[in-house]
Write an enzyme that holds these catalytic residues in place. Structure first.
Site, mmCIF file in Angstrom:
data_model
loop_
_atom_site.group_PDB
_atom_site.id
_atom_site.type_symbol
_atom_site.label_atom_id
_atom_site.label_comp_id
_atom_site.label_asym_id
_atom_site.label_seq_id
_atom_site.Cartn_x
_atom_site.Cartn_y
_atom_site.Cartn_z
ATOM 1 N N SER A 124 20.211 -75.711 -25.320
ATOM 2 C CA SER A 124 21.090 -75.089 -24.334
ATOM 3 C C SER A 124 21.073 -75.880 -23.041
ATOM 4 C CB SER A 124 20.581 -73.669 -24.063
ATOM 5 O OG SER A 124 21.139 -73.154 -22.887
ATOM 6 N N TYR A 148 12.962 -67.487 -22.130
ATOM 7 C CA TYR A 148 13.974 -67.947 -23.094
ATOM 8 C C TYR A 148 14.205 -69.452 -22.932
ATOM 9 C CZ TYR A 148 18.692 -69.434 -24.213
ATOM 10 O OH TYR A 148 19.755 -70.187 -24.623
ATOM 11 N N LYS A 152 13.376 -73.114 -25.412
ATOM 12 C CA LYS A 152 14.279 -74.220 -25.787
ATOM 13 C C LYS A 152 13.638 -75.551 -25.425
ATOM 14 C CE LYS A 152 17.716 -71.811 -27.429
ATOM 15 N NZ LYS A 152 17.893 -71.761 -28.885
HETATM 16 C C1 UD1 Z 1 23.448 -67.555 -19.572
HETATM 17 C C2 UD1 Z 1 21.990 -67.793 -19.328
HETATM 18 C C3 UD1 Z 1 21.593 -69.084 -20.024
HETATM 19 C C4 UD1 Z 1 21.870 -68.951 -21.504
HETATM 20 C C5 UD1 Z 1 23.299 -68.537 -21.770
HETATM 21 C C6 UD1 Z 1 23.365 -68.112 -23.226
HETATM 22 C C7 UD1 Z 1 21.394 -66.734 -17.205
HETATM 23 C C8 UD1 Z 1 20.978 -66.948 -15.795
HETATM 24 N N1 UD1 Z 1 21.703 -67.834 -17.892
HETATM 25 O O1 UD1 Z 1 24.198 -68.659 -19.005
HETATM 26 O O2 UD1 Z 1 20.217 -69.342 -19.802
HETATM 27 O O3 UD1 Z 1 21.617 -70.166 -22.149
HETATM 28 O O4 UD1 Z 1 23.691 -67.433 -20.951
HETATM 29 O O5 UD1 Z 1 24.566 -67.584 -23.562
HETATM 30 O O6 UD1 Z 1 21.444 -65.616 -17.689
HETATM 31 N N2 UD1 Z 1 28.765 -63.477 -14.371
HETATM 32 C C9 UD1 Z 1 29.281 -62.489 -13.566
HETATM 33 N N3 UD1 Z 1 29.280 -61.193 -14.037
HETATM 34 C C10 UD1 Z 1 28.784 -60.861 -15.265
HETATM 35 C C11 UD1 Z 1 28.272 -61.881 -16.080
HETATM 36 C C12 UD1 Z 1 28.263 -63.187 -15.596
HETATM 37 O O7 UD1 Z 1 29.736 -62.738 -12.438
HETATM 38 O O8 UD1 Z 1 28.806 -59.672 -15.611
HETATM 39 C C13 UD1 Z 1 28.810 -64.874 -13.885
HETATM 40 C C14 UD1 Z 1 27.443 -65.511 -13.740
HETATM 41 O O9 UD1 Z 1 26.879 -65.248 -12.485
HETATM 42 C C15 UD1 Z 1 27.801 -67.005 -13.964
HETATM 43 C C16 UD1 Z 1 28.954 -66.943 -14.960
HETATM 44 O O10 UD1 Z 1 29.502 -65.637 -14.845
HETATM 45 O O11 UD1 Z 1 28.258 -67.573 -12.766
HETATM 46 C C17 UD1 Z 1 28.545 -67.200 -16.383
HETATM 47 O O12 UD1 Z 1 27.486 -66.306 -16.742
HETATM 48 P P1 UD1 Z 1 26.966 -66.161 -18.250
HETATM 49 O O13 UD1 Z 1 28.093 -65.968 -19.168
HETATM 50 O O14 UD1 Z 1 25.872 -65.130 -18.259
HETATM 51 O O15 UD1 Z 1 26.376 -67.609 -18.584
HETATM 52 P P2 UD1 Z 1 25.218 -68.452 -17.845
HETATM 53 O O16 UD1 Z 1 24.592 -67.707 -16.748
HETATM 54 O O17 UD1 Z 1 25.819 -69.785 -17.508
#
Ligand code: UD1
Length: 336
Positions: A124, A148, A152
């Site tokens: 990842s 997690y 990895k």
């Molecule tokens: C997340 C994990 C990462 C993992 C991946 C697996 C975290 C910090 N990181 O990545 O370690 O490998 O998922 O799928 O959890 N967001 C919102 N509202 C929400 C959900 C997300 O604003 O309800 C934003 C987040 O702040 C971020 C973006 O959307 O800026 C993407 O979030 P997400 O889909 O959870 O992915 P990652 O954080 O990049």
């Protein structure tokens, strides 16, 4: 080739299953259905028009996996079976050490004992921690901020030690960016248990009316609109990346580590707007504090993937949202 897919009933595994069939390979699914539904098997059969080979059990069951590799004459393994919820890993680290690290170790032992030493591993972009700059190349320093992500990183190190000990090991480490979207049939897709942690399934559940509003975690990042920027990649492109990785391993016989992303960063609000367009639904948002452990920007350099695998992502954000919406609106409760 005959290929074992551990976690093959899961989100990325099920899409890769179909890509392998299309490329003329014979995939065998191994899954314990701890975070997936057996209903996916019937869907895979329907889409592929072929009976689905599936063995139900746990990847850490060494004698069983060893016998299975021999019985099916498996030539290579793609290892998807792992847990991936960041918050849960902080609350229950032993669950992650057990499933991700012990599971990987047992699988490698089973492969070693059966002289099946070709592996594609799902790593990842989390291993890059908070990157000093973007785009991220594969030689960036690695770090972790939660158990997690640590699993990895440890597995990447386990695999490089193994290659040093015995050059017969051929290993592809694939560092996924943010997989989203669904198969264009609308029959398979991401089906998170409970409240989705990840952005796209959450947005899809808001659009379909299951949740009232999206919390946008932070609008004060140093990004064009203040919200977090990520490299979203269509799961169909990601699946094709696995086929390319497997074929490269077989043809060149050398291990490698490669990013699988599009090289393009989109903000949370970009995703919301694209989803509203694809679904013709309003997605209400409210700004909330930053989520702990989140970084401002994360997107891939795709140069190595193109040079090494001859692979690049083809599908854009609109296709990701359209396919995600087709799956979500056709299956509002996922597989259940
Ligand atoms: C997340 C994990 C990462 C993992 C991946 C697996 C975290 C910090 N990181 O990545 O370690 O490998 O998922 O799928 O959890 N967001 C919102 N509202 C929400 C959900 C997300 O604003 O309800 C934003 C987040 O702040 C971020 C973006 O959307 O800026 C993407 O979030 P997400 O889909 O959870 O992915 P990652 O954080 O990049």
């Amino acid at each position: 080739m005959k290929i074992l897919l551990t976690g093959g009933a899961g989100y990325i595994g099920s899409h890769t299953y179909l890509a392998l069939i299309e490329a003329g390979h014979i995939p065998v699914i191994l899954d314990d259905f701890s975070n997936s539904s057996p209903k996916v098997l019937e869907r895979l059969g329907r889409i592929s028009g072929q009976p689905v080979l599936c063995e139900q059990g746990n990847v850490a069951d060494l004698p069983w996996v060893q016998a299975l590799i021999q019985r099916h004459a498996i030539e290579a393994v793609i290892h998807f079976a792992a847990f991936k919820a960041v918050g849960e890993s902080v609350a229950q680290p032993l669950k992650y050490f057990d499933n991700n690290l012990v599971g990987m170790t047992r699988l490698l032992q089973a492969m070693d004992a059966t002289d099946c030493r070709t592996l594609v591993f799902s790593s990842s972009a989390t291993v890059y921690g908070d990157p000093a700059s973007v785009p991220i190349t594969e030689d960036f320093p690695r770090s972790h901020t939660n158990p997690y992500g640590h699993t990895k990183l440890v597995i990447e190190d386990m695999l490089s030690a193994l290659q040093k000990s015995n050059p017969a090991w051929k290993v592809a480490v694939l560092r996924y960016f943010n997989p989203v979207g669904a198969h264009p049939s609308g029959l398979i897709g991401e089906d998170p248990l409970g409240i989705p942690n990840n952005l796209m399934p959450f947005v899809a559940q808001v659009a379909v009316g299951k949740r009232p509003v999206l919390n946008v975690f932070g609008n004060d990042y140093a990004t064009p609109d203040g919200t977090g920027v990520r490299d979203y990649i269509h799961v169909q492109d990601l699946a094709a990346g696995h086929v390319a990785a497997l074929q490269t391993l077989a043809a060149k016989g050398e291990s490698f580590t490669v990013n699988l992303g599009t090289g393009q960063g989109y903000s949370v609000l970009d995703v919301v707007h694209a989803f509203e367009k694809a679904s013709a639904r309003k997605v209400p948002v409210q700004f909330a504090p930053r989520r702990e452990g989140d970084v401002a920007q994360c997107y891939a350099s795709t140069a190595r993937a193109l040079a090494l695998l001859g692979w690049q992502a083809k599908l854009d954000l609109d296709a990701m949202c359209t396919d995600s919406w087709r799956w979500q609106s056709g299956n509002p409760d996922g597989y259940s």
